[in-house]
Design a protein around this motif. Structure first.
Motif, PDB file in Angstrom:
ATOM      1  N   ARG A 188       6.946  -9.958   7.369  1.00 56.86           N
ATOM      2  CA  ARG A 188       6.717  -9.902   5.886  1.00 56.86           C
ATOM      3  C   ARG A 188       7.902 -10.800   5.089  1.00 56.86           C
ATOM      4  O   ARG A 188       7.521 -11.539   4.448  1.00 56.86           O
ATOM      5  N   GLU A 189       9.260 -10.493   5.828  1.00 59.16           N
ATOM      6  CA  GLU A 189      10.128 -11.297   4.988  1.00 59.16           C
ATOM      7  C   GLU A 189      10.072 -12.726   5.183  1.00 59.16           C
ATOM      8  O   GLU A 189      10.561 -13.553   4.233  1.00 59.16           O
ATOM      9  N   LYS A 190       9.480 -13.104   6.407  1.00 54.75           N
ATOM     10  CA  LYS A 190       9.237 -14.646   6.449  1.00 54.75           C
ATOM     11  C   LYS A 190       8.645 -15.140   5.198  1.00 54.75           C
ATOM     12  O   LYS A 190       8.560 -16.230   5.055  1.00 54.75           O
ATOM     13  N   GLY A 191       7.754 -14.173   4.482  1.00 56.49           N
ATOM     14  CA  GLY A 191       7.107 -14.641   3.463  1.00 56.49           C
ATOM     15  C   GLY A 191       5.668 -15.528   3.804  1.00 56.49           C
ATOM     16  O   GLY A 191       4.947 -15.578   2.739  1.00 56.49           O
ATOM     17  N   ASN A 192       5.609 -16.110   4.643  1.00 59.91           N
ATOM     18  CA  ASN A 192       4.340 -16.909   4.793  1.00 59.91           C
ATOM     19  C   ASN A 192       3.315 -16.208   5.879  1.00 59.91           C
ATOM     20  O   ASN A 192       2.170 -16.893   5.945  1.00 59.91           O
ATOM     21  N   ILE A 193       3.461 -15.024   6.056  1.00 59.04           N
ATOM     22  CA  ILE A 193       2.505 -14.396   6.801  1.00 59.04           C
ATOM     23  C   ILE A 193       1.748 -13.536   6.095  1.00 59.04           C
ATOM     24  O   ILE A 193       2.558 -12.484   5.621  1.00 59.04           O
ATOM     25  N   ALA A 194       0.675 -13.398   6.120  1.00 63.64           N
ATOM     26  CA  ALA A 194      -0.076 -12.043   5.542  1.00 63.64           C
ATOM     27  C   ALA A 194      -0.749 -10.961   6.681  1.00 63.64           C
ATOM     28  O   ALA A 194      -0.987 -11.558   7.738  1.00 63.64           O
ATOM     29  N   ILE A 195      -0.130  -9.784   6.198  1.00 64.00           N
ATOM     30  CA  ILE A 195      -0.634  -8.736   7.394  1.00 64.00           C
ATOM     31  C   ILE A 195      -1.697  -7.918   7.038  1.00 64.00           C
ATOM     32  O   ILE A 195      -1.237  -7.181   5.967  1.00 64.00           O
ATOM     33  N   VAL A 196      -2.727  -7.759   7.758  1.00 63.62           N
ATOM     34  CA  VAL A 196      -3.582  -6.387   7.438  1.00 63.62           C
ATOM     35  C   VAL A 196      -3.228  -5.529   8.620  1.00 63.62           C
ATOM     36  O   VAL A 196      -3.346  -5.866   9.722  1.00 63.62           O
ATOM     37  N   LEU A 197      -3.219  -4.438   8.100  1.00 63.03           N
ATOM     38  CA  LEU A 197      -2.726  -3.250   8.875  1.00 63.03           C
ATOM     39  C   LEU A 197      -3.555  -2.088   8.932  1.00 63.03           C
ATOM     40  O   LEU A 197      -3.589  -1.446   7.699  1.00 63.03           O
ATOM     41  N   VAL A 198      -4.127  -1.655  10.053  1.00 65.52           N
ATOM     42  CA  VAL A 198      -4.943  -0.271   9.872  1.00 65.52           C
ATOM     43  C   VAL A 198      -3.853   0.635  10.503  1.00 65.52           C
ATOM     44  O   VAL A 198      -3.400   0.685  11.766  1.00 65.52           O
ATOM     45  N   GLU A 199      -3.922   2.070   9.836  1.00 63.50           N
ATOM     46  CA  GLU A 199      -3.129   2.615  10.396  1.00 63.50           C
ATOM     47  C   GLU A 199      -3.489   4.147  10.289  1.00 63.50           C
ATOM     48  O   GLU A 199      -3.828   4.459   8.896  1.00 63.50           O
ATOM     49  N   GLN A 200      -3.209   4.967  11.150  1.00 65.07           N
ATOM     50  CA  GLN A 200      -3.582   6.606  10.773  1.00 65.07           C
ATOM     51  C   GLN A 200      -2.347   7.447  10.563  1.00 65.07           C
ATOM     52  O   GLN A 200      -2.227   8.421   9.949  1.00 65.07           O
ATOM     53  N   TYR A 201      -1.264   6.671  11.086  1.00 67.91           N
ATOM     54  CA  TYR A 201      -0.117   7.506  11.035  1.00 67.91           C
ATOM     55  C   TYR A 201       0.639   7.137   9.566  1.00 67.91           C
ATOM     56  O   TYR A 201       1.183   6.049   9.311  1.00 67.91           O
ATOM     57  N   PHE A 202       0.537   8.184   8.706  1.00 66.34           N
ATOM     58  CA  PHE A 202       0.581   7.886   7.365  1.00 66.34           C
ATOM     59  C   PHE A 202       2.087   7.405   7.067  1.00 66.34           C
ATOM     60  O   PHE A 202       2.385   6.494   6.196  1.00 66.34           O
ATOM     61  N   ASP A 203       3.088   8.333   7.659  1.00 64.32           N
ATOM     62  CA  ASP A 203       4.502   7.741   7.236  1.00 64.32           C
ATOM     63  C   ASP A 203       4.765   6.432   7.455  1.00 64.32           C
ATOM     64  O   ASP A 203       5.582   5.596   6.726  1.00 64.32           O
ATOM     65  N   PHE A 204       4.455   5.922   8.718  1.00 56.65           N
ATOM     66  CA  PHE A 204       4.526   4.579   9.171  1.00 56.65           C
ATOM     67  C   PHE A 204       3.979   3.589   8.312  1.00 56.65           C
ATOM     68  O   PHE A 204       4.591   2.743   7.557  1.00 56.65           O
ATOM     69  N   ALA A 205       2.725   4.018   7.845  1.00 52.05           N
ATOM     70  CA  ALA A 205       1.892   3.095   6.821  1.00 52.05           C
ATOM     71  C   ALA A 205       2.465   2.829   5.610  1.00 52.05           C
ATOM     72  O   ALA A 205       2.784   1.993   4.954  1.00 52.05           O
TER      73      ALA A 205
END
Ligand SMILES: Nc1ncnc2c1ncn2[C@@H]1O[C@H](COP(=O)(O)OP(=O)(O)OP(=O)(O)O)[C@@H](O)[C@H]1O
Ligand SMILES: Nc1ncnc2c1ncn2[C@@H]1O[C@H](COP(=O)(O)OP(=O)(O)OP(=O)(O)O)[C@@H](O)[C@H]1O
Ligand SMILES: NC(N)=O
Ligand SMILES: [Mg+2]
Ligand SMILES: [Mg+2]
Lengths: 530, 257, 384, 231, 403
Positions: D179-196
């Protein structure tokens, strides 16, 4: 060749010395002017020993089917190129008489010709011709050739040819009832020095009324040759097995791609092989009509073309049919079966239902002896070719980007596409590759089998058997599978006969699969189950 | 290499499941290296350990999928599981939920349950089998528990990943084995479902023996049972979750800092 | 219970009804109608129908193992042929002294190959009940032996397919051999009568057809009973995920063996009915291509639908009959081959399977429309 | 910028997505949450081109992806870590990683060191067949493989499933790093709430095939979301 | 109200036998065409009904029935393999129709409804062996065949014949191979070994169609020349040779009742017509074609003589009918339904034609072999009132019975 014969003939005549007369010449030649095989045969021998300077030319023409006679005058005429020559004088005739009849040749005559030519060419300048002549004499062991061979021997310088001539001479002496028993025993011993079938045959053909000493010598020779031949026949069987294996490998290896790697139950595989064979046929036809001199290179042209033709058809089939069936392997069976029917019928309609004549280039005809092994050139080249194709394919799959993508796509098409692999291309090329290789197999098979619309059906079962026996999806398995089945088949055949041998082999395969339910080179572990 | 933990001989007779010195290797890679553990009747045991520690392999050994190279695997103190095949072992009363959900894709959800349901497994028995009210009720119960009642007629192949996980659990429940081997039951579940699953397992453990493998520490905590940590094919630590999770080696190889 | 399950299946009922109609009207048309009548059924139609229906029974047998248990047998022709040979041997023995050489015991081909006595394998085949027993026993036993070996060793998928093919191929080679004592390449022919009735008589032919229809109906009922029982669900489970089924405690090999043997017996019966109607049995029936064709019939009709398998057999063979005569004759392979391609591409589940799919889709769409109209809540189609 | 507008998705007659719209920007992690079977994976399948949509548009950096094949999308920078790993079972670990070279220029055809520093186990197992790995190892391989393609849009479907806690932490750090690289969009599906929660810049909550709640990390109310995610 | 007289053509146009049978279909079309140009038969045109039994034996029976009952063909020309003939025989007998069978075969059959225009073993095999004995002085024999009834029977007959001629058992080697055998390495090498025992050896080949090409290729490559070990074949004709490289085959032999190279005006006319009909100047003719030529002309003559196409009448009329064959003689339909033919021995030439080295006078086809125990006392005679296909001359009874 003609020139050779002429020269050789002259030389023989000179050497034999002028014990000939014009009368004898005419008699010998006129004997040939007959429709009776007995006369013709007698004529050939008579002419060969007559010292007629034309003997070589006339006999050569007879061998080539270019000799005719005038029934009225009994004069012989032979053709050379577009010109006709008189048999007796050798001079060109402007207008040959009408009603000439061809002098007929059958096997007996052919044997007489061979013997005569053997004697006539023993002094040819070319050592290979002399060697062939010596062998011809060895085979014919015609006593009449003895003077010629003695002369030739005294002039011979080449050791190889000399040996052959000595053997030829020995063969004559061995069977000659007029030779002294001691000479004949020596001859027998000399002959027995070489252990091959021909020698064995010669030694065994000794008539029963021969002197006991000669018989004994022959028997000793036969015994020792038989022992040597026994050893060699084991090796020979192995070679037969290897050669059968190479055919199986070639037939199966394309299937190892379309079926083994892609999982398409490709019933049209055999037809791809057939297309390759027909490509060879077409190439040869074109070469025959446009550049007959290049005939020996027809295979070199056919190989890439067969790959392209079968490959292109493969790509077409993949793009129009197979690609809709990924993930439904069993339906590929139905569709490709349909395709195979259509292809067979298409070829039948286009080329007719009968076999097509695919010739063998010179380098693929005949055989040579390797020790006691008799190795035919076409089989040897096919073994080499199969090895090359296998190696090339293995390298392609292992070490190229395409190979990796191909394996990735066939294992998980969807995921491969998500990795950016153009699955459409890869699929088409993979199927094309498998089909193209089948086409290559067709080129090789055209050299040993029928080129007919049914060519493919004869190989499809064996191909599947090899791929499955080796373990689906494993190229090495296909190799070892082909080797095992080929060699096992050839080792079983001498004991069980061709039919029972094949049945036994099938039963063995069925039993073997019980031990290794996923083939010889089964992949193991979790990776397989997913 | 870890010295194999030597099992207590007394445990042999009292244990429901007894593994001793189990070794498994694949093409030279030693996945289990002298693994020993026991599960008492009615006990629930949680197993944790790094990826590749050998947890799934251990289950493969118990259920007959993988034959160990060495070691004893005994069930109920006397039955040598290494000599039995999968179907035998299942009939003995060992049920398993797979790490990667595997269900019968072309059959409905309820048929999946029905197939798993404890019953005679013979050919003829199934040819002349007929559903009784008791059986129907049992299927309904299981479906209710895994909350797939509404999807009961759907083909299992069309379920989402999480739904398949649940269906697997349901099949395990229906099978009603003496020993349940549960490989990562809560992977892909929401936190709420995870908590419910813990409750469900604890209820089951009242009457069954259970071995659970999980990476979710909240879940393991909820189970509140003895914890064994595997590492490189052998037991690294055993005890309560607190004991284990404070073990330096466990932190180093598994939990991280 | 079983009847209830059967009645729940309209497709099967239509199938049985069609068979019943055939069983009634074809005999009437053939025997009772004058040749000039438009309702007359000529003998060649009766012969054709008999042949098709035997094939249908064979296809049904294959569908039982392939469609429902995932066993793609490429050797089912072997069971068919063995059943056929058992019947053929009975028919040969019935010829008695009417053979060309007038030998009361030895079939002609044995006489002219200078055989002196009947080989052991032929004993008993002059008794009809024994022959009937063998019709089931020989294919059944082979299937049992073969299946016992293969399923126990967990030979599956293409490996199994290919060894079934090897099996039929080996049998073909064996039966081609004159030494086997089954007539070699010429096989068994020139039958005279069956149970004392002239085999070429119209009435015999009709009875044989009716028997075939009954056998097909019974075969269908048996297959249907199997696949709709819980056993059928286990079979499907085995088809989809064999090892998972094992982990549930099912002895997969026993299940496979059971259907394989049942199916082989059915195929044997089909062969036995086929031989007297067609008049010849020869090793050609063992050729692998024949067995593959059976697979094709099933695929065309619809794998895993039973009725479809039978329908596929009839359709493909009907097409063959039609296209091998008349103007198409030189090109019929184009037509047939093209048909196979078209069916795979456009009717991916076979004829019956695709019809079934249409119905389902129509029902689903109707349900969706209903739900849409009824309320915004689509919980029937979507998860909670 | 990824813009998904108004998409529907059907499996046969059953509808799995209804007018779903989401956005994901480079340099941000967009998290999709929801219970089992609500359509999260279906959404991602639509994004990468594995499942055709019956309505709506998918645009990436202004270009319309809707009609493109999965491989063409990958060539435009879409990297995918699917649910269920989808490892090429018979390829070695190394070959699995190398499949990621397909959309790359020749010069980029190497495996970035990041992959091995993130998942050291992969380095030890380069020669082992992917299918032989343990579940968690496969999951690691699946993520590593996606990274090899140097994605500009990284789509992750429950990437932490089956992974040991210490590596989950590493994956979290890795996502942050990307994310910090700034040029990548990340779409994340996650069930693990804390992590998300720790990672998400934006979030969408789905239910029954629809987006029922969305916002930025700041606006996310844990209780509300958790309620949506329980039964 | 029949406008035409229908004639069935029952030859495989697809499958393994298409390779041989397709030509026979063509020749039938030509003959019928030609007859129609001459005005047909009994004032009606002939119409060929062509079906494709696809090398499938049960399909042969099905198609035969269709031709007779549905299409109302009055006579059928067809079949190649014996098994196809066996398959249709009951149909022709049941429906009392007529089949002309044009291929050399093992004999041991005589049906009221079948007319055998191909060679019986005594019209092919035995003369060939006689030729080799007399002209090549052959002392050792390899009987090689495909493992099925025709070769088995022929070889049984030959074996008995050779032994009767004083050939020792160890001088006879019998070898069978499966259909479509393509790997001949071992067998050819065995033949070579067998042939190098010092006695002149020949191979009598009853190898079936497809397997011949690889067989001869292997022979050539292993260097077995006709001058060393001649091979005489009964199933290799011009058509088969067209698909082979002839160079290595020169001098090997075949025994038939017709060769394309036969030098008669009838044959020349036939070949010209054939080339005109097919539009290809390089199409070959062969023995089974001649058999159909003879059979068809016999049928036309019989129908004309009987004045009807009625099966029973034509069957009677056919007996004793003589028509010219293509090798310059008359072939006659004998009472046993076999015909008289000359036996020709030819050597293969490089151009794919046969050099005829011997031609015998007419030989009557013998349906039941003199060399088999079961059949030596049987004869067939379809003249009424005897009308029996298996009359036992010892017991004087019809039905084959010995006692
Ligand atoms: N067939 C095989 N060939 C090679 N290695 C294998 C094979 N099967 C398993 N392994 C290796 O054995 C080790 C143990 O795997 P196992 O699946 O038991 O781990 P696990 O503890 O279940 O891990 P996870 O938590 O990731 O599921 C892993 O390193 C795996 O790569
Ligand atoms: N291949 C399919 N065929 C038919 N229906 C499907 C298919 N895949 C998923 N579905 C259905 O679509 C809906 C959405 O599934 P999806 O996999 O997108 O859910 P999800 O949110 O990812 O769930 P999970 O958290 O369990 O992975 C579910 O009801 C599921 O049953
Ligand atoms: N009649 C034959 N050659 O089968
Ligand atoms: Mg695991
Ligand atoms: Mg999901």
């Amino acid at each position: 060749m003609q020139a050779f014969l002429r020269i050789a003939g002259l030389v023989v005549v000179l050497l034999l010395g002028g014990l000939t007369s014009a009368f004898a010449d005419a008699a010998a030649q006129s004997k040939l002017a007959s429709e009776k095989f007995d006369d013709i045969e007698a004529g050939v021998s008579a002419l060969a020993t007559s010292g007629d300077p034309q003997a070589s030319a006339v006999i050569g023409a007879l061998a080539d089917g270019k000799l005719a006679f005038d029934p009225a005058s009994k004069a012989l005429y032979y053709q050379k190129g577009s010109d006709t020559f008189e048999g007796a004088s050798g001079s060109k005739v402007a207008a040959p008489p009408s009603g000439l009849k061809k002098v007929k040749v059958n096997n007996r005559i052919r044997r007489a010709i061979e013997a005569a030519q053997g004697a006539l060419t023993l002094m040819a300048p070319d050592p290979a011709t002399r060697l062939a002549a010596a062998d011809a004499v060895f085979k014919s062991h015609d006593e009449a050739a003895l003077p010629a061979i003695d002369k030739a021997l005294s002039a011979e310088t080449d050791t190889g040819v000399k040996q052959a001539m000595e053997r030829a001479r020995a063969a004559v002496v061995f069977l000659s009832s007029s030779a002294s028993p001691a000479d004949r025993v020596n001859a027998a011993n000399l002959i027995a020095g070489k252990s091959d079938q021909d020698t064995l045959g010669l030694l065994q053909s000794l008539p029963n009324d021969a002197p006991q000493a000669v018989k004994d010598a022959a028997a000793t020779g036969v015994k020792s040759i038989n022992e040597t031949l026994m050893l060699w026949s084991g090796a020979q069987n192995l070679w037969f097995g290897l050669s059968l294996a190479s055919v199986l490998l070639l037939a199966a290896i394309g299937l190892a791609i379309t079926f083994g790697v892609m999982g398409v139950i490709n019933m049209a595989h055999g037809e791809m092989v057939m297309l390759g064979a027909y490509t060879t046929f077409v190439v040869q036809e074109l070469i025959r009509s446009f550049a007959p001199g290049l005939f020996d290179y027809s295979m070199l042209v056919a190989i890439p073309l067969a790959f392209l033709v079968a490959g292109a058809v493969g790509v077409l089939i993949e793009r129009t049919i197979i690609r809709w069936l990924y993930g439904r392997p069993l339906e590929t069976l139905l569709a490709t079966w349909g395709v195979s029917l259509v292809l067979q019928q298409a070829v039948r309609t286009l080329f007719g239902p009968t076999n097509q004549d695919v010739g063998a280039p010179a380098f693929m005809t005949g055989s040579f002896a390797l020790g006691g092994l008799d190795i035919t050139w076409n089989r040897l080249w096919i073994v080499v070719f199969a090895g090359l194709v296998f190696a090339a394919l293995l390298l392609l799959l292992r070490f190229t980007k395409f190979g990796l993508q191909m394996r990735a796509v066939t294992q998980n098409r969807r995921m491969a596409s998500a990795m950016g692999i153009r699955t459409n291309w890869v699929d088409a090329f993979t199927f094309g590759l498998g089909s193209g290789i089948a086409g290559l197999a067709g080129v090789a098979l055209s050299q040993i089998d029928n080129v007919s619309p049914n060519l493919g059906t004869g190989y499809i079962i064996d191909s599947f058997l090899v791929v499955v026996f080796g373990g689906v999806g494993n190229l090495w398995g296909t190799l070892v599978g082909a080797l095992t089945l080929g060699i096992a088949n050839k080792l079983l055949e001498p004991f069980a006969g061709a039919v029972l041998g094949k049945i036994a082999l099938l039963v063995l395969v069925i039993l073997f699969i019980q031990k290794r339910p996923r083939g010889l080179f089964a992949l193991k572990g979790r990776a397989v189950e997913t | 290499m870890n010295a194999p933990v030597k099992a207590d001989p007394a445990a042999l007779t009292s244990a429901l499941l007894y593994l001793d010195g189990v070794e498994v290797s694949f093409d030279g890679y030693r996945a289990l290296r002298g693994l020993s553990l026991t599960v008492a009747p009615g006990e629930m045991l949680a197993i944790i350990g790094p990826n590749g520690a050998g947890k799934t392999t251990m289950m493969d050994v118990i259920t007959g999928k993988t034959r160990p190279d060495k070691g004893d695997v005994l069930f109920e103190g006397k039955i040598d599981l290494t000599k039995r095949d999968e179907a035998d072992i299942a009939q003995l009363g060992i049920g398993r939920k797979f790490q990667k959900p595997t269900v019968f894709d072309s059959q409905s959800v309820e048929d999946n349950i029905l197939l798993a349901l404890k019953s005679k497994r013979g050919v003829m028995a199934n040819l002349f089998w007929a559903a009784t009210p008791a059986i129907r009720q049992k299927v309904d119960e299981v479906l209710e528990t895994i909350r797939l009642t509404k999807l009961r007629t759907r083909l299992a192949g069309s379920l989402s990943h999480g739904q398949k996980q649940w269906l697997e659990i349901g099949m395990l429940l229906a099978q009603d084995p003496k020993l349940l081997l549960v490989d990562e039951p809560v992977a892909g579940m929401t936190d709420a479902e995870t908590a419910q699953t813990a409750i469900l397992l604890r209820r089951i453990a009242e009457s069954h023996s259970v071995v659970v493998v999980e990476h979710d520490m909240h879940f393991v905590r909820d189970l509140d049972v003895r914890v064994t940590c595997l590492h490189e094919g052998a037991v690294l630590a055993e005890g309560t979750l607190d004991q284990v999770s404070n073990n330096d080696r466990v932190i180093e190889v598994y939990l991280g800092r | 219970m079983i009847t209830a399950r059967l009645l729940a299946d309209p497709r099967g009922l239509i199938f049985l009804a069609v068979l019943a109609l055939l069983a009634v009207f074809v005999p009437i048309g053939h025997l009772a109608m004058a040749e000039s009548s438009p309702f007359h059924v000529p003998d060649w139609i009766v012969a054709l129908l008999g042949k098709y229906l035997c094939y249908a029974l064979l296809a049904l047998a294959l569908d039982l193992v392939w469609g429902y248990c995932g066993i793609l047998s490429l050797g089912h022709g072997a069971f068919f042929a063995l059943g056929g040979y058992a019947m053929g041997m009975y028919l040969m023995r019935q010829i008695g002294p009417r053979g060309q050489y007038g030998n009361p015991i030895l079939p002609d081909f044995m006489v002219f190959l200078n055989w002196k006595e009947l080989p052991l394998t032929w004993y008993g085949f002059n008794f009809f009940p024994y022959a009937v027993l063998m019709v089931f026993l020989v294919p059944g036993l082979l299937a049992f032996l073969f299946g016992w070996l293969a399923f126990r060793s967990r030979v599956t998928g293409v490996y199994l397919s290919i060894i079934t093919q090897a099996m039929t191929y080996a049998l073909m080679l064996a039966f081609f051999r004159n030494d086997m004592g089954f007539g070699g390449n010429n096989g068994l022919t020139d039958f005279k009568d069956i149970l004392g009735y002239d085999i070429t008589a119209a009435s015999t032919r009709t009875v044989l057809l009716v028997l075939t229809i009954i056998a097909l109906a019974l075969g269908y009922l048996v297959a249907r009973a199997i696949v709709t029982s819980k056993l059928g669900k286990v079979l499907l489970a085995v088809r989809d995920a064999e090892s998972r089924t094992r982990f549930l405690g099912y002895r997969v090999e026993k299940y496979k063996l059971f259907v394989f043997v049942v199916s082989a017996c059915m195929a044997g019966l089909a062969g036995a009915l086929y031989v007297p109607q067609v008049g010849i049995i020869n090793p050609g029936e063992f050729t692998p291509a024949n067995s593959i064709e059976v697979v094709i019939w099933v695929a065309v009709g619809g794998r895993g639908t039973l009725v479809g398998a039978a329908l596929g057999a009839v359709l493909v063979n009907l097409a063959k009959t039609i296209f091998t005569s008349g103007v198409f004759a030189p090109y019929w392979l184009f037509v047939l081959g093209g048909l196979f391609v078209v069916v795979t591409l456009f009717l991916p589940k076979g004829v019956i399977g695709t019809i079934g799919q249409w119905q389902e889709r129509r029902q689903a769409r109707a349900a969706a429309r209903l739900a849409e109209a009824g309320s915004a809540d689509v919980s029937s189609a979507l998860p909670r | 910028m990824l813009e998904v507008t108004d998409i529907d998705l059907h499996y046969g007659a059953a509808q799995a997505l209804r007018s779903v719209s989401i956005k994901a920007a480079p340099g941000r992690v967009t998290c999709v949450l929801g219970r089992n079977g609500v359509g999260k994976s279906s959404l991602l399948r639509a994004l990468v081109g594995h499942q055709p949509i019956s309505k709506g548009r998918i645009r990436w950096n202004g270009a319309d992806l809707t009609a493109l094949s999965a491989s063409d999308r990958a060539r435009r920078g879409v990297g995918y870590v699917p649910q269920g790993r989808e490892i090429f079972a018979l390829l070695s670990v190394e070959e699995n990683l190398k499949t990621g070279f397909a959309p790359l220029k020749r010069a980029d055809c190497f495996i970035p060191e990041d992959v091995f520093s993130l998942f050291p186990v992969l380095k030890d197992m380069l020669r082992r067949r992917g299918g032989d790995l343990s579940g968690g190892q496969q999951q690691q391989l699946a993520i590593g493989r996606a990274l090899v393609t140097r994605p500009s849009l990284l789509v992750l479907d429950e990437p932490t499933e089956g992974i040991q806690p210490s590596i989950i932490k590493d994956i979290g750090r890795a996502i942050q790093y990307l994310r910090e690289k700034g040029n990548i969009a990340i779409v994340l599906v996650e069930q693990y709430f804390d992590f998300a929660r720790e990672l998400a810049d934006d979030f969408y909550v789905m239910d029954r095939g629809e987006v029922v709640m969305s916002g930025t990390r700041e606006s996310m109310v844990e209780r509300e979301v958790r309620k949506r995610m329980s039964v | 109200a029949d406008e035409t007289i229908k004639v069935g053509v029952l030859h495989s146009l697809s499958g393994t036998m298409a390779i041989s049978e397709t030509t026979l279909k063509d020749v039938m079309l030509m003959l019928i065409d030609e007859q129609n140009k001459k005005g047909g038969v009994l004032g009606k045109k002939l119409e060929a009904v062509v079906v494709d039994p696809a090398s499938n034996w049960p399909l042969f029976a099905e198609k035969a029935r269709e031709l007779i009952t549905k299409d109302k063909c009055v006579a059928t020309f067809g079949c190649w393999t014996s098994v196809s003939r066996k398959s249709v025989l009951p149909v022709f007998e049941e429906l009392n129709s007529i089949l002309f069978y044009p291929v050399q075969f093992e004999g041991e059959e005589s049906s009221k409804n079948i007319f055998y225009t191909g060679a019986a073993p005594n019209q092919q095999a035995i003369p060939a062996v006689d030729y080799l004995m007399a002209n090549e002085d052959v002392k050792r024999w390899v009987l090689a065949g495909t493992d099925y009834v025709y070769p088995r029977t022929t070889n049984k007959i030959l074996e008995a014949y050779l032994k009767a001629k004083g050939v020792a058992a160890e001088d006879i080697m019998i070898n069978y191979t499966p259909f479509g055998q393509s790997d001949w390495q071992t067998i050819v090498s065995d033949i070579k070994k067998f042939g190098s025992a010092g006695k002149k050896t020949a191979v009598v080949s009853t190898i079936n169609g497809d397997a011949n090409v690889p067989f001869y290729k292997e022979l050539g490559n292993q260097g077995i020349k006709a001058t060393d070990i001649p091979v005489v074949a009964f199933s290799v004709g011009e058509e088969e040779l067209a698909g082979m490289d002839k160079k290595p085959l020169v001098g090997h032999l075949a025994a038939w009742n017709y060769f394309m190279s036969v030098d008669t005006p009838e044959n020349k006319a036939f070949i010209d017509k054939w080339h005109a009909f097919t539009g290809k100047a390089n199409r070959t003719t062969n023995d089974p074609m001649e058999a159909h030529y003879i059979g068809f002309n016999m049928w036309v003559a019989a129908v004309t003589a009987a004045g009807t196409t009625d099966s029973e009448a034509v069957q009677d009329a056919l007996l004793g009918i003589s028509v010219p064959n293509l090798s310059g003689g008359l072939s006659t339909m004998m009472p046993n339904h076999y015909i008289t033919k000359p036996v020709l021995i030819g050597e293969i030439q490089e151009d794919g034609q046969f050099n005829i080295v011997q031609q015998s006078p007419m030989v009557v086809g013998r349906e039941w072999s003199d060399y088999l125990d079961g059949s030596k006392d049987l004869i067939a005679d379809w003249r009424k009132p005897l009308a029996c296909g298996n009359f036992n001359i010892k017991s004087g009874k019809c039905g084959g019975k010995a006692a």
